[in-house]
Design a protein around this motif. Structure first.
Motif, PDB file in Angstrom:
ATOM      1  N   ALA A 151       3.354 -15.149   0.835  1.00  0.00           N
ATOM      2  CA  ALA A 151       2.760 -15.873  -0.721  1.00  0.00           C
ATOM      3  C   ALA A 151       2.794 -16.727   0.166  1.00  0.00           C
ATOM      4  O   ALA A 151       3.939 -17.758   0.350  1.00  0.00           O
ATOM      5  CB  ALA A 151       3.860 -15.663  -1.323  1.00  0.00           C
ATOM      6  N   GLY A 152       1.368 -17.051   0.830  1.00  0.00           N
ATOM      7  CA  GLY A 152       1.015 -18.562   1.814  1.00  0.00           C
ATOM      8  C   GLY A 152       1.633 -18.488   2.953  1.00  0.00           C
ATOM      9  O   GLY A 152       1.679 -17.508   3.621  1.00  0.00           O
ATOM     10  N   ASP A 153       2.396 -18.962   3.734  1.00  0.00           N
ATOM     11  CA  ASP A 153       3.710 -19.091   4.558  1.00  0.00           C
ATOM     12  C   ASP A 153       4.558 -19.204   4.640  1.00  0.00           C
ATOM     13  O   ASP A 153       5.650 -19.255   5.288  1.00  0.00           O
ATOM     14  CB  ASP A 153       3.312 -20.281   5.279  1.00  0.00           C
ATOM     15  CG  ASP A 153       2.068 -20.856   5.791  1.00  0.00           C
ATOM     16  OD1 ASP A 153       1.169 -20.159   5.566  1.00  0.00           O
ATOM     17  OD2 ASP A 153       1.944 -22.045   5.265  1.00  0.00           O
ATOM     18  N   THR A 154       5.136 -17.685   2.993  1.00  0.00           N
ATOM     19  CA  THR A 154       6.727 -17.778   2.884  1.00  0.00           C
ATOM     20  C   THR A 154       6.587 -16.414   2.759  1.00  0.00           C
ATOM     21  O   THR A 154       5.793 -15.547   1.960  1.00  0.00           O
ATOM     22  CB  THR A 154       6.840 -18.452   1.104  1.00  0.00           C
ATOM     23  OG1 THR A 154       6.782 -19.609   1.750  1.00  0.00           O
ATOM     24  CG2 THR A 154       8.532 -17.964   0.616  1.00  0.00           C
ATOM     25  N   VAL A 155       7.528 -15.899   3.861  1.00  0.00           N
ATOM     26  CA  VAL A 155       7.931 -14.207   3.585  1.00  0.00           C
ATOM     27  C   VAL A 155       8.906 -14.101   2.175  1.00  0.00           C
ATOM     28  O   VAL A 155       9.077 -14.720   1.146  1.00  0.00           O
ATOM     29  CB  VAL A 155       8.981 -14.084   4.432  1.00  0.00           C
ATOM     30  CG1 VAL A 155       9.568 -12.010   3.921  1.00  0.00           C
ATOM     31  CG2 VAL A 155       8.032 -14.203   5.892  1.00  0.00           C
ATOM     32  N   THR A 156       8.528 -13.246   1.327  1.00  0.00           N
ATOM     33  CA  THR A 156       8.627 -12.689  -0.195  1.00  0.00           C
ATOM     34  C   THR A 156       9.266 -11.117  -0.091  1.00  0.00           C
ATOM     35  O   THR A 156       9.974 -11.210  -1.193  1.00  0.00           O
ATOM     36  CB  THR A 156       7.300 -12.581  -1.051  1.00  0.00           C
ATOM     37  OG1 THR A 156       6.335 -12.277  -0.718  1.00  0.00           O
ATOM     38  CG2 THR A 156       6.677 -14.006  -0.976  1.00  0.00           C
ATOM     39  N   GLY A 157       8.880 -10.151   0.930  1.00  0.00           N
ATOM     40  CA  GLY A 157       9.548  -8.584   0.870  1.00  0.00           C
ATOM     41  C   GLY A 157       8.608  -8.079   2.025  1.00  0.00           C
ATOM     42  O   GLY A 157       8.255  -8.523   2.424  1.00  0.00           O
ATOM     43  N   VAL A 158       8.934  -7.383   2.294  1.00  0.00           N
ATOM     44  CA  VAL A 158       8.311  -5.761   2.785  1.00  0.00           C
ATOM     45  C   VAL A 158       8.402  -4.655   1.898  1.00  0.00           C
ATOM     46  O   VAL A 158       8.526  -4.595   1.052  1.00  0.00           O
ATOM     47  CB  VAL A 158       9.888  -5.447   4.103  1.00  0.00           C
ATOM     48  CG1 VAL A 158      10.015  -6.016   4.165  1.00  0.00           C
ATOM     49  CG2 VAL A 158      10.903  -4.502   2.877  1.00  0.00           C
ATOM     50  N   GLU A 159       7.002  -3.923   1.792  1.00  0.00           N
ATOM     51  CA  GLU A 159       6.430  -2.674   1.283  1.00  0.00           C
ATOM     52  C   GLU A 159       6.712  -1.604   2.798  1.00  0.00           C
ATOM     53  O   GLU A 159       6.891  -1.535   3.281  1.00  0.00           O
ATOM     54  CB  GLU A 159       5.387  -2.627   1.213  1.00  0.00           C
ATOM     55  CG  GLU A 159       4.750  -1.747   0.434  1.00  0.00           C
ATOM     56  CD  GLU A 159       3.212  -1.414  -0.029  1.00  0.00           C
ATOM     57  OE1 GLU A 159       3.147  -2.815  -0.753  1.00  0.00           O
ATOM     58  OE2 GLU A 159       2.666  -1.146   0.258  1.00  0.00           O
ATOM     59  N   LEU A 160       7.350  -0.743   2.155  1.00  0.00           N
ATOM     60  CA  LEU A 160       7.827   0.595   2.656  1.00  0.00           C
ATOM     61  C   LEU A 160       6.355   1.538   3.018  1.00  0.00           C
ATOM     62  O   LEU A 160       5.406   0.985   1.868  1.00  0.00           O
ATOM     63  CB  LEU A 160       8.514   1.506   2.412  1.00  0.00           C
ATOM     64  CG  LEU A 160       9.437   0.517   2.464  1.00  0.00           C
ATOM     65  CD1 LEU A 160      11.061   1.638   1.621  1.00  0.00           C
ATOM     66  CD2 LEU A 160      10.535   0.075   3.539  1.00  0.00           C
ATOM     67  N   ALA A 161       6.367   2.386   3.736  1.00  0.00           N
ATOM     68  CA  ALA A 161       5.182   3.255   3.859  1.00  0.00           C
ATOM     69  C   ALA A 161       5.072   4.068   2.769  1.00  0.00           C
ATOM     70  O   ALA A 161       3.715   4.251   2.255  1.00  0.00           O
ATOM     71  CB  ALA A 161       5.071   4.377   4.950  1.00  0.00           C
ATOM     72  N   GLY A 162       5.966   4.426   2.225  1.00  0.00           N
ATOM     73  CA  GLY A 162       5.728   4.875   0.705  1.00  0.00           C
ATOM     74  C   GLY A 162       5.108   4.072  -0.982  1.00  0.00           C
ATOM     75  O   GLY A 162       5.382   4.436  -1.569  1.00  0.00           O
TER      76      GLY A 162
END
Length: 192
Positions: free
Chosen positions: A127-138
């Motif tokens: 979100a902007g320059d802030t990491v909020t998470g990761v998304e997996l291939a599924g």
């Protein structure tokens, strides 16, 4: 799911990073393509040597596991450069690759603040320059405040034999491909 940190990759760097974060009391997730390939040592089954020996000692001084695990999986140990004098002596241990991986996996599983997950991270969410998470291939999304990239030789990996190139991870393992475009979109430099 929510973690304070997500570490991507289960090689030397990913293992040491995830253990360090978890041992500081932070809920940590280590995501790797294959739990059976944790600490596989794809390039060389040795710990130490002229270049890596200094790094292994620094990791050890900081409470890391590489040297401890190498001692437990030791096949032989040798002092290199004896003919050149003590200033360039360098200790190198040859490890049993499978035993090293097994011991390291047991060490990771025993860490209370660390969760292991098999999968491929496809995106780093921001979100902007802030990491909020990761998304997996599924498509599964995992919330986090920090991501540590330790993809090693798997990110867009290739096996090269002379002029022949095969898209693959080491030893025919799956390579990670989905994260590359996300890293480019985040304007992170990519090189090999």
């Amino acid at each position: 799911m929510k973690y304070e940190a997500v570490v991507i990759g289960g090689g030397h760097a990913g293992i040491e990073s995830s253990l360090a974060i978890a041992r500081m009391g932070h809920k940590t997730l280590l995501v790797t393509l294959n739990l059976g390939a944790i600490a596989m040592m794809p390039c060389n089954p040795s710990i130490g040597g002229t270049g890596k020996g200094h790094l292994v000692r620094e990791v050890d001084a900081l409470g890391g596991e590489m040297g401890v695990c190498a001692d437990k999986a030791l096949l032989q140990i040798k002092m290199l450069n004896r003919a050149k004098g003590p200033a360039v002596y360098s200790l190198r241990a040859q490890a049993d690759r499978k035993l090293y991986s097994k011991i390291m996996l047991e060490t990771l599983r025993a860490e209370p603040n660390l969760t292991l997950m098999e999968g491929e991270v496809s995106k780093i969410l921001t979100a902007g320059d802030t990491v909020t998470g990761v998304e997996l291939a599924g498509g599964e999304r995992i919330q986090t405040r920090a991501v540590v990239l330790c993809t090693g030789v798997y990110l867009n990996g290739k096996l090269i034999t002379g002029t022949y190139t095969l898209p693959s991870g080491p030893y025919g393992e799956t390579r990670a491909t989905l994260l590359t475009s996300c890293l480019k979109d985040l304007n992170l430099p990519m090189r090999r």
